[in-house]
Design a protein around this motif. Structure first.
Motif, PDB file in Angstrom:
ATOM      1  N   PRO A  60       0.832  -1.201   0.000  1.00 57.62           N
ATOM      2  CA  PRO A  60       0.000   0.000   0.000  1.00 57.62           C
ATOM      3  C   PRO A  60       0.864   1.247   0.000  1.00 57.62           C
ATOM      4  CG  PRO A  60       0.039  -1.007   2.178  1.00 57.62           C
ATOM      5  CD  PRO A  60       0.708  -1.973   1.251  1.00 57.62           C
ATOM      6  N   PRO A  61       0.317   2.374  -0.457  1.00 53.88           N
ATOM      7  CA  PRO A  61       1.094   3.622  -0.473  1.00 53.88           C
ATOM      8  C   PRO A  61       1.579   3.986   0.934  1.00 53.88           C
ATOM      9  CG  PRO A  61      -0.931   3.862  -1.736  1.00 53.88           C
ATOM     10  CD  PRO A  61      -1.030   2.550  -1.025  1.00 53.88           C
ATOM     11  N   ILE A  62       2.811   4.470   1.016  1.00 52.86           N
ATOM     12  CA  ILE A  62       3.407   4.867   2.289  1.00 52.86           C
ATOM     13  C   ILE A  62       3.823   6.327   2.184  1.00 52.86           C
ATOM     14  CG2 ILE A  62       5.244   4.408   3.958  1.00 52.86           C
ATOM     15  CD1 ILE A  62       5.405   1.577   2.813  1.00 52.86           C
ATOM     16  N   ALA A  63       3.454   7.117   3.172  1.00 50.04           N
ATOM     17  CA  ALA A  63       3.802   8.538   3.166  1.00 50.04           C
ATOM     18  C   ALA A  63       5.180   8.742   3.791  1.00 50.04           C
ATOM     19  CB  ALA A  63       2.746   9.348   3.928  1.00 50.04           C
ATOM     20  N   PHE A  64       6.088   9.368   3.043  1.00 51.82           N
ATOM     21  CA  PHE A  64       7.426   9.669   3.532  1.00 51.82           C
ATOM     22  C   PHE A  64       7.586  11.177   3.689  1.00 51.82           C
ATOM     23  CE2 PHE A  64       8.179   5.555   1.474  1.00 51.82           C
ATOM     24  CZ  PHE A  64       8.992   4.922   2.398  1.00 51.82           C
ATOM     25  N   THR A  65       8.323  11.572   4.722  1.00 51.31           N
ATOM     26  CA  THR A  65       8.770  12.961   4.762  1.00 51.31           C
ATOM     27  C   THR A  65       9.906  13.105   3.750  1.00 51.31           C
ATOM     28  OG1 THR A  65      10.478  12.587   6.440  1.00 51.31           O
ATOM     29  CG2 THR A  65       8.231  13.050   7.231  1.00 51.31           C
ATOM     30  N   ALA A 124      12.552  10.166   2.582  1.00 49.62           N
ATOM     31  CA  ALA A 124      12.688   9.773   1.176  1.00 49.62           C
ATOM     32  C   ALA A 124      14.128   9.899   0.710  1.00 49.62           C
ATOM     33  CB  ALA A 124      11.762  10.624   0.307  1.00 49.62           C
ATOM     34  N   VAL A 125      14.792  10.985   1.090  1.00 50.58           N
ATOM     35  CA  VAL A 125      16.193  11.186   0.697  1.00 50.58           C
ATOM     36  C   VAL A 125      17.076  10.117   1.328  1.00 50.58           C
ATOM     37  CG1 VAL A 125      18.180  12.724   0.934  1.00 50.58           C
ATOM     38  CG2 VAL A 125      15.958  13.658   0.277  1.00 50.58           C
ATOM     39  N   SER A 126      16.812   9.753   2.592  1.00 55.19           N
ATOM     40  CA  SER A 126      17.629   8.736   3.265  1.00 55.19           C
ATOM     41  C   SER A 126      17.457   7.375   2.613  1.00 55.19           C
ATOM     42  CB  SER A 126      17.272   8.664   4.755  1.00 55.19           C
ATOM     43  OG  SER A 126      15.960   8.166   4.942  1.00 55.19           O
ATOM     44  N   SER A 172      17.323  -1.065  -8.375  1.00 54.75           N
ATOM     45  CA  SER A 172      17.420  -0.035  -9.404  1.00 54.75           C
ATOM     46  C   SER A 172      16.043   0.538  -9.719  1.00 54.75           C
ATOM     47  CB  SER A 172      18.045  -0.631 -10.668  1.00 54.75           C
ATOM     48  OG  SER A 172      18.067   0.321 -11.712  1.00 54.75           O
ATOM     49  N   SER A 173      15.023  -0.343  -9.783  1.00 49.44           N
ATOM     50  CA  SER A 173      13.660   0.113 -10.045  1.00 49.44           C
ATOM     51  C   SER A 173      13.146   0.996  -8.911  1.00 49.44           C
ATOM     52  CB  SER A 173      12.741  -1.097 -10.224  1.00 49.44           C
ATOM     53  OG  SER A 173      11.394  -0.706 -10.346  1.00 49.44           O
ATOM     54  N   ALA A 174      13.426   0.595  -7.656  1.00 50.44           N
ATOM     55  CA  ALA A 174      12.979   1.391  -6.507  1.00 50.44           C
ATOM     56  C   ALA A 174      13.626   2.768  -6.529  1.00 50.44           C
ATOM     57  CB  ALA A 174      13.317   0.664  -5.209  1.00 50.44           C
ATOM     58  N   LEU A 175      14.910   2.815  -6.888  1.00 52.98           N
ATOM     59  CA  LEU A 175      15.623   4.090  -6.940  1.00 52.98           C
ATOM     60  C   LEU A 175      14.999   5.024  -7.971  1.00 52.98           C
ATOM     61  CD1 LEU A 175      18.105   5.040  -5.323  1.00 52.98           C
ATOM     62  CD2 LEU A 175      19.488   4.567  -7.335  1.00 52.98           C
ATOM     63  N   LYS A 176      14.680   4.470  -9.134  1.00 51.94           N
ATOM     64  CA  LYS A 176      14.073   5.281 -10.190  1.00 51.94           C
ATOM     65  C   LYS A 176      12.701   5.799  -9.774  1.00 51.94           C
ATOM     66  CE  LYS A 176      16.478   2.991 -14.017  1.00 51.94           C
ATOM     67  NZ  LYS A 176      16.343   2.077 -15.175  1.00 51.94           N
ATOM     68  N   LYS A 177      11.915   4.958  -9.075  1.00 56.55           N
ATOM     69  CA  LYS A 177      10.584   5.388  -8.626  1.00 56.55           C
ATOM     70  C   LYS A 177      10.698   6.524  -7.617  1.00 56.55           C
ATOM     71  CE  LYS A 177       8.084   1.054  -9.358  1.00 56.55           C
ATOM     72  NZ  LYS A 177       7.376  -0.069  -8.707  1.00 56.55           N
ATOM     73  N   PHE A 178      11.604   6.371  -6.655  1.00 55.12           N
ATOM     74  CA  PHE A 178      11.783   7.420  -5.662  1.00 55.12           C
ATOM     75  C   PHE A 178      12.158   8.739  -6.333  1.00 55.12           C
ATOM     76  CE2 PHE A 178      11.688   4.554  -2.057  1.00 55.12           C
ATOM     77  CZ  PHE A 178      11.312   5.390  -1.020  1.00 55.12           C
ATOM     78  N   TYR A 179      13.092   8.660  -7.246  1.00 54.55           N
ATOM     79  CA  TYR A 179      13.582   9.871  -7.903  1.00 54.55           C
ATOM     80  C   TYR A 179      12.495  10.499  -8.773  1.00 54.55           C
ATOM     81  CZ  TYR A 179      16.851  12.984 -10.306  1.00 54.55           C
ATOM     82  OH  TYR A 179      17.493  14.081 -10.803  1.00 54.55           O
ATOM     83  N   HIS A 180      11.754   9.660  -9.497  1.00 50.62           N
ATOM     84  CA  HIS A 180      10.764  10.169 -10.448  1.00 50.62           C
ATOM     85  C   HIS A 180       9.631  10.910  -9.748  1.00 50.62           C
ATOM     86  CE1 HIS A 180       8.242  10.333 -14.038  1.00 50.62           C
ATOM     87  NE2 HIS A 180       7.257   9.828 -13.317  1.00 50.62           N
ATOM     88  N   TYR A 181       9.195  10.390  -8.593  1.00 50.81           N
ATOM     89  CA  TYR A 181       8.013  10.973  -7.940  1.00 50.81           C
ATOM     90  C   TYR A 181       8.354  12.035  -6.901  1.00 50.81           C
ATOM     91  CZ  TYR A 181       5.165   7.457 -10.218  1.00 50.81           C
ATOM     92  OH  TYR A 181       4.524   6.695 -11.164  1.00 50.81           O
TER      93      TYR A 181
END
Length: 313
Positions: free
Chosen positions: A69-74, A78-80, A101-110
């Motif tokens: 499920p979606p998780i809210a990050f500060t 998110a940066v950490s 690699s996929s997780a990194l791209k998702k974090f960066y993209h959104y």
């Protein structure tokens, strides 16, 4: 309950249950089976991998690649997380290389544009240096999965002396100085051994029944690893610099003792079949250590030094 809230809770429920029927969910959420069917259809369209099974005992199940499920990050969280994954980029092999690699791209993209700019600046000013190794370890995910599931693997292993096939039951995997290691129970030698993962050339499930090793893990593996081997007492006095050199070695931590003035000593047991490793380590410490007793280790140190003198003398 609003529809959006119900969908969110339904996503968490199906991930938790993994197997369920429409009737069960309808009862849990207090709605009609038709409403649950519509909700499940929406979850499927959102990417939740649901699979329906027909028959008297049929229902739904969630495939292995479950959607969280979606998780809210500060922003700081998110940066950490981004840099936690970014720190692994120097490794030639990873257990979840494509996924990280996929997780990194998702974090960066959104992330918001200003946060991405901040990350771009930080990437040029912080690094997590790990020695780059040419040897690949393609079986990390299988070794880790076998450790979790208590499974036995048949591997082809190339040691310094020979290549052999053996059945092992992994305890886990860990990395040190850019190399991956797998402590495991070896059925060929009937004891615990440490395997370098880049020397494992093939791995697949074995038909050998597994042992119950659930009580052994990476944090307590050393006693199990040592208990089946003939050991030799080790005692060495250390200068403050020698203490610092030993602090850089994870294996030395349980044997290392420090004094208030910064000096200390190594005291413990070393497996007899690891004399070569300990001899070369003690030679590397030079004048920062003085070995007490341990005649077998002393003889092996002299043997290594004689070989070096012959080579460079």
């Amino acid at each position: 309950m609003s529809k959006s809230k119900r969908l969110m809770e339904l996503m968490m429920a199906v991930n938790r249950k993994r197997r369920f029927t429409v009737k069960e969910l309808a009862s849990d959420f207090g709605v009609s089976p038709r409403t649950i069917l519509r909700d499940l259809q929406e979850l499927s369209e959102l990417g939740v991998p649901l699979y329906s099974e027909v028959g008297p005992h049929g229902g739904y199940r969630v495939l292995n690649e479950r959607m969280l499920p979606p998780i809210a990050f500060t922003e700081e969280e998110a940066v950490s997380v981004f840099f936690a994954v970014h720190a692994l980029r120097h490794y030639t092999s990873l257990p979840f290389e494509a996924e990280s690699s996929s997780a990194l791209k998702k974090f960066y993209h959104y992330m918001p544009e200003d946060t991405r700019d901040r990350i771009d600046q930080m990437k040029q000013r912080i690094d997590f240096v790990t020695p780059k190794r040419q040897a690949a370890s393609p079986h990390l995910a299988m070794l880790l999965d076998a450790a979790i599931r208590q499974q036995v693997l048949k591997i082809e292993y190339a040691s310094r002396e020979k290549r052999s096939q053996r059945d092992i039951q992994p305890i886990g995997i860990y990395t040190r100085n850019g190399l991956w290691y797998c402590p495991a129970y070896c059925y060929q030698t009937d004891g615990f051994r440490l395997f370098r993962c880049d020397r494992i050339h093939s791995a697949f499930p074995s038909e050998t029944p597994p042992r119950d090793l659930r009580h052994i893990h990476l944090e307590n593996r050393e006693p199990a690893h040592r208990s089946d081997q003939h050991c030799i007492p080790l005692f060495a006095e250390l200068t403050p610099v020698g203490v610092q050199l030993c602090e850089a070695e994870p294996w030395a931590e349980p044997m290392l003792h420090k004094r208030e003035d910064g000096s200390g000593w190594l005291e413990g047991n070393m497996p007899e079949n690891e004399l070569d490793f300990f001899a070369k380590f003690m030679i590397g410490l030079g004048d920062e250590a003085e070995l007490k007793g341990a005649p077998q280790l002393r003889l092996h140190i002299r043997k290594v030094l004689d070989g070096l003198m012959t080579k460079y003398g």
